[in-house]
Design an enzyme around this catalytic site. Structure first.
Site, PDB file in Angstrom:
ATOM      1  N   LYS A  19       0.831  -1.215   0.000  1.00  0.00           N
ATOM      2  CA  LYS A  19       0.000   0.000   0.000  1.00  0.00           C
ATOM      3  C   LYS A  19       0.864   1.264   0.000  1.00  0.00           C
ATOM      4  O   LYS A  19       0.661   2.175  -0.788  1.00  0.00           O
ATOM      5  CB  LYS A  19      -0.929   0.029   1.235  1.00  0.00           C
ATOM      6  CG  LYS A  19      -1.836  -1.176   1.365  1.00  0.00           C
ATOM      7  CD  LYS A  19      -2.713  -1.087   2.617  1.00  0.00           C
ATOM      8  CE  LYS A  19      -1.956  -1.073   3.934  1.00  0.00           C
ATOM      9  NZ  LYS A  19      -1.206  -2.311   4.223  1.00  0.00           N
ATOM     10  N   ARG A 133      11.727  -5.364   5.265  1.00  0.00           N
ATOM     11  CA  ARG A 133      11.417  -3.951   4.977  1.00  0.00           C
ATOM     12  C   ARG A 133      12.397  -3.024   5.704  1.00  0.00           C
ATOM     13  O   ARG A 133      12.763  -3.262   6.847  1.00  0.00           O
ATOM     14  CB  ARG A 133       9.983  -3.635   5.424  1.00  0.00           C
ATOM     15  CG  ARG A 133       9.627  -2.155   5.292  1.00  0.00           C
ATOM     16  CD  ARG A 133       8.146  -1.904   5.226  1.00  0.00           C
ATOM     17  NE  ARG A 133       7.428  -2.268   6.447  1.00  0.00           N
ATOM     18  CZ  ARG A 133       6.105  -2.188   6.560  1.00  0.00           C
ATOM     19  NH1 ARG A 133       5.364  -1.758   5.542  1.00  0.00           N
ATOM     20  NH2 ARG A 133       5.513  -2.554   7.672  1.00  0.00           N
ATOM     21  N   ARG A 166      11.713  -1.137  11.198  1.00  0.00           N
ATOM     22  CA  ARG A 166      10.672  -0.834  12.172  1.00  0.00           C
ATOM     23  C   ARG A 166      10.626  -1.926  13.235  1.00  0.00           C
ATOM     24  O   ARG A 166      10.677  -3.101  12.896  1.00  0.00           O
ATOM     25  CB  ARG A 166       9.311  -0.751  11.461  1.00  0.00           C
ATOM     26  CG  ARG A 166       9.081   0.568  10.761  1.00  0.00           C
ATOM     27  CD  ARG A 166       7.877   0.538   9.846  1.00  0.00           C
ATOM     28  NE  ARG A 166       6.666  -0.020  10.431  1.00  0.00           N
ATOM     29  CZ  ARG A 166       5.489  -0.057   9.821  1.00  0.00           C
ATOM     30  NH1 ARG A 166       5.357   0.455   8.597  1.00  0.00           N
ATOM     31  NH2 ARG A 166       4.442  -0.595  10.399  1.00  0.00           N
ATOM     32  N   ARG A 177      -0.047  -8.748  13.651  1.00  0.00           N
ATOM     33  CA  ARG A 177      -0.624  -7.748  12.752  1.00  0.00           C
ATOM     34  C   ARG A 177      -1.447  -8.417  11.659  1.00  0.00           C
ATOM     35  O   ARG A 177      -2.482  -7.887  11.248  1.00  0.00           O
ATOM     36  CB  ARG A 177       0.481  -6.870  12.167  1.00  0.00           C
ATOM     37  CG  ARG A 177       0.979  -5.842  13.193  1.00  0.00           C
ATOM     38  CD  ARG A 177       2.324  -5.284  12.837  1.00  0.00           C
ATOM     39  NE  ARG A 177       2.328  -4.637  11.555  1.00  0.00           N
ATOM     40  CZ  ARG A 177       3.417  -4.494  10.786  1.00  0.00           C
ATOM     41  NH1 ARG A 177       4.584  -4.974  11.203  1.00  0.00           N
ATOM     42  NH2 ARG A 177       3.327  -3.880   9.649  1.00  0.00           N
TER      43      ARG A 177
HETATM   44  P1  ADP Z   1       2.260  -1.823   3.289  1.00  0.00           P
HETATM   45  O1  ADP Z   1       2.272  -0.321   3.244  1.00  0.00           O
HETATM   46  O2  ADP Z   1       1.064  -2.415   2.613  1.00  0.00           O
HETATM   47  O3  ADP Z   1       2.470  -2.370   4.659  1.00  0.00           O
HETATM   48  P2  ADP Z   1       4.847  -1.593   1.928  1.00  0.00           P
HETATM   49  O4  ADP Z   1       4.554  -0.768   0.738  1.00  0.00           O
HETATM   50  O5  ADP Z   1       5.547  -0.951   3.074  1.00  0.00           O
HETATM   51  O6  ADP Z   1       3.500  -2.327   2.431  1.00  0.00           O
HETATM   52  O7  ADP Z   1       5.671  -2.868   1.422  1.00  0.00           O
HETATM   53  C1  ADP Z   1       6.126  -3.866   2.342  1.00  0.00           C
HETATM   54  C2  ADP Z   1       7.527  -4.348   1.928  1.00  0.00           C
HETATM   55  O8  ADP Z   1       7.444  -5.089   0.719  1.00  0.00           O
HETATM   56  C3  ADP Z   1       8.521  -3.208   1.659  1.00  0.00           C
HETATM   57  O9  ADP Z   1       9.790  -3.649   2.072  1.00  0.00           O
HETATM   58  C4  ADP Z   1       8.466  -3.032   0.141  1.00  0.00           C
HETATM   59  O10 ADP Z   1       9.694  -2.560  -0.389  1.00  0.00           O
HETATM   60  C5  ADP Z   1       8.170  -4.452  -0.331  1.00  0.00           C
HETATM   61  N1  ADP Z   1       7.290  -4.517  -1.511  1.00  0.00           N
HETATM   62  C6  ADP Z   1       6.258  -3.682  -1.822  1.00  0.00           C
HETATM   63  N2  ADP Z   1       5.650  -4.068  -2.967  1.00  0.00           N
HETATM   64  C7  ADP Z   1       6.324  -5.183  -3.393  1.00  0.00           C
HETATM   65  C8  ADP Z   1       6.181  -6.064  -4.536  1.00  0.00           C
HETATM   66  N3  ADP Z   1       5.216  -5.869  -5.450  1.00  0.00           N
HETATM   67  N4  ADP Z   1       7.038  -7.103  -4.628  1.00  0.00           N
HETATM   68  C9  ADP Z   1       8.005  -7.302  -3.691  1.00  0.00           C
HETATM   69  N5  ADP Z   1       8.188  -6.526  -2.601  1.00  0.00           N
HETATM   70  C10 ADP Z   1       7.360  -5.467  -2.454  1.00  0.00           C
HETATM   71  P1  ADP Z   2       1.349  -1.692   7.760  1.00  0.00           P
HETATM   72  O1  ADP Z   2       2.668  -1.710   7.110  1.00  0.00           O
HETATM   73  O2  ADP Z   2       1.019  -2.863   8.607  1.00  0.00           O
HETATM   74  O3  ADP Z   2       0.250  -1.430   6.805  1.00  0.00           O
HETATM   75  P2  ADP Z   2       1.163   0.888   9.110  1.00  0.00           P
HETATM   76  O4  ADP Z   2       2.418   1.667   9.009  1.00  0.00           O
HETATM   77  O5  ADP Z   2       0.014   1.261   8.254  1.00  0.00           O
HETATM   78  O6  ADP Z   2       1.527  -0.636   8.912  1.00  0.00           O
HETATM   79  O7  ADP Z   2       0.657   0.880  10.609  1.00  0.00           O
HETATM   80  C1  ADP Z   2       1.531   0.597  11.687  1.00  0.00           C
HETATM   81  C2  ADP Z   2       0.722   0.521  12.981  1.00  0.00           C
HETATM   82  O8  ADP Z   2       0.094   1.785  13.232  1.00  0.00           O
HETATM   83  C3  ADP Z   2      -0.407  -0.482  12.984  1.00  0.00           C
HETATM   84  O9  ADP Z   2       0.015  -1.805  13.320  1.00  0.00           O
HETATM   85  C4  ADP Z   2      -1.337   0.113  14.061  1.00  0.00           C
HETATM   86  O10 ADP Z   2      -0.837  -0.128  15.368  1.00  0.00           O
HETATM   87  C5  ADP Z   2      -1.207   1.607  13.798  1.00  0.00           C
HETATM   88  N1  ADP Z   2      -2.217   2.077  12.831  1.00  0.00           N
HETATM   89  C6  ADP Z   2      -2.000   2.543  11.573  1.00  0.00           C
HETATM   90  N2  ADP Z   2      -3.143   2.882  10.983  1.00  0.00           N
HETATM   91  C7  ADP Z   2      -4.135   2.630  11.875  1.00  0.00           C
HETATM   92  C8  ADP Z   2      -5.559   2.762  11.863  1.00  0.00           C
HETATM   93  N3  ADP Z   2      -6.200   3.223  10.773  1.00  0.00           N
HETATM   94  N4  ADP Z   2      -6.238   2.386  12.965  1.00  0.00           N
HETATM   95  C9  ADP Z   2      -5.622   1.938  14.053  1.00  0.00           C
HETATM   96  N5  ADP Z   2      -4.291   1.785  14.142  1.00  0.00           N
HETATM   97  C10 ADP Z   2      -3.549   2.126  13.068  1.00  0.00           C
END
Ligand code: ADP
Ligand code: ADP
Ligand code: ZN
Length: 225
Positions: A19, A133, A166, A177
């Protein structure tokens, strides 16, 4: 027919689905600001605000931060001028209560959700992504040690900042999670499906392939092409 803008996109998907990576790549192209609730919490944590300290106890356990503070934090962010044309919401809403608060807010300003792309990726791949990541301490850009490495190890391509892991990307917290996602967030897929807003995208494809699929789906709803 309501006007296309402001346009709100909601990216749904389990942690690690891509995302944040995709929202960051598409924000300039679409002219829609990325609003990431996770990034907002981490900013608060860095600045040691009261909200940051509260959020930390939940984030560290991989639990959701309570709805009340989360909703007001994101609403405040969405009122800023850089969101006047709309936004890509990345990580919000994550509960049905957050989703209905968002509906209320958008109805109040006469705007609506344009599309809810759902990124699907299986759990084994998610675990490999999250545990590898790395994030820039300075600008928040996201990398992966294998799948999306920076040009210079541990250094951000965009700003030269230091990359870190992280603390909630440890295997143990990642497992919780994922559990929290399936239990509390995945019901939103049904909520938006019933409103005919979802589009499902195979998030296990390469980053560039996912980007193009998202862009095509979004351009179709925004500009009918
Ligand atoms: P989210 O925001 O949904 O938690 P991230 O965008 O942070 O996910 O992506 C999670 C990890 O996977 C990061 O280390 C990112 O560089 C990697 N990643 C994202 N998209 C892809 C993909 N299509 N293929 C392989 N690795 C990916
Ligand atoms: P991910 O890579 O899992 O998508 P985020 O960076 O979006 O992680 O979120 C990290 C943490 O921040 C979550 O595990 C949660 O504790 C908190 N968080 C983020 N967005 C929300 C939300 N919309 N509601 C509640 N907690 C949230
Ligand atoms: Zn950086």
């Amino acid at each position: 027919m309501t006007s296309t803008y402001p346009a709100y996109l909601i990216f749904i998907g389990p942690p690690g689905a891509g995302k944040g990576t995709q929202a960051a790549m598409l924000e300039k192209e679409l002219g829609l600001k990325q609003v990431s609730s996770g990034d907002l919490f981490r900013e608060n944590l860095k600045n040691q605000t009261e909200l940051g300290l509260l959020a930390k106890s939940y984030i560290d356990r991989g639990e959701l931060v309570p709805d009340g503070v989360t909703i007001s934090m994101v609403q405040d962010r969405m009122q800023r001028p850089d969101c006047a044309r709309g936004a890509i919401l990345d990580g919000f809403p994550r509960t049905l209560e957050q989703a209905s608060a968002l509906d209320g807010m958008l109805a109040g300003q006469g705007s609506r959700i344009a599309l809810v792309p759902v990124l699907t990726v299986d759990d084994d791949a998610l675990i490999a992504r999250l545990t590898g990541r790395r994030v820039c301490r300075n600008c928040g850009a996201t990398y992966h040690v294998v799948f999306n490495p920076p040009r210079v190890e541990s250094v951000c391509d965009a700003c030269g900042g230091e990359l870190y892991q992280r603390s909630d990307d440890s295997l143990e917290t990642v497992r919780n999670r994922l559990y929290v996602y399936y239990k509390q967030t995945s019901p939103l897929i049904g909520y938006y499906y019933a409103k005919d807003l979802t589009t499902f995208i195979d998030g296990s494809q390469a980053i560039e392939v996912v980007r193009q699929a998202l862009l095509d789906a979004i351009q179709t709803v925004l500009h009918g092409k």
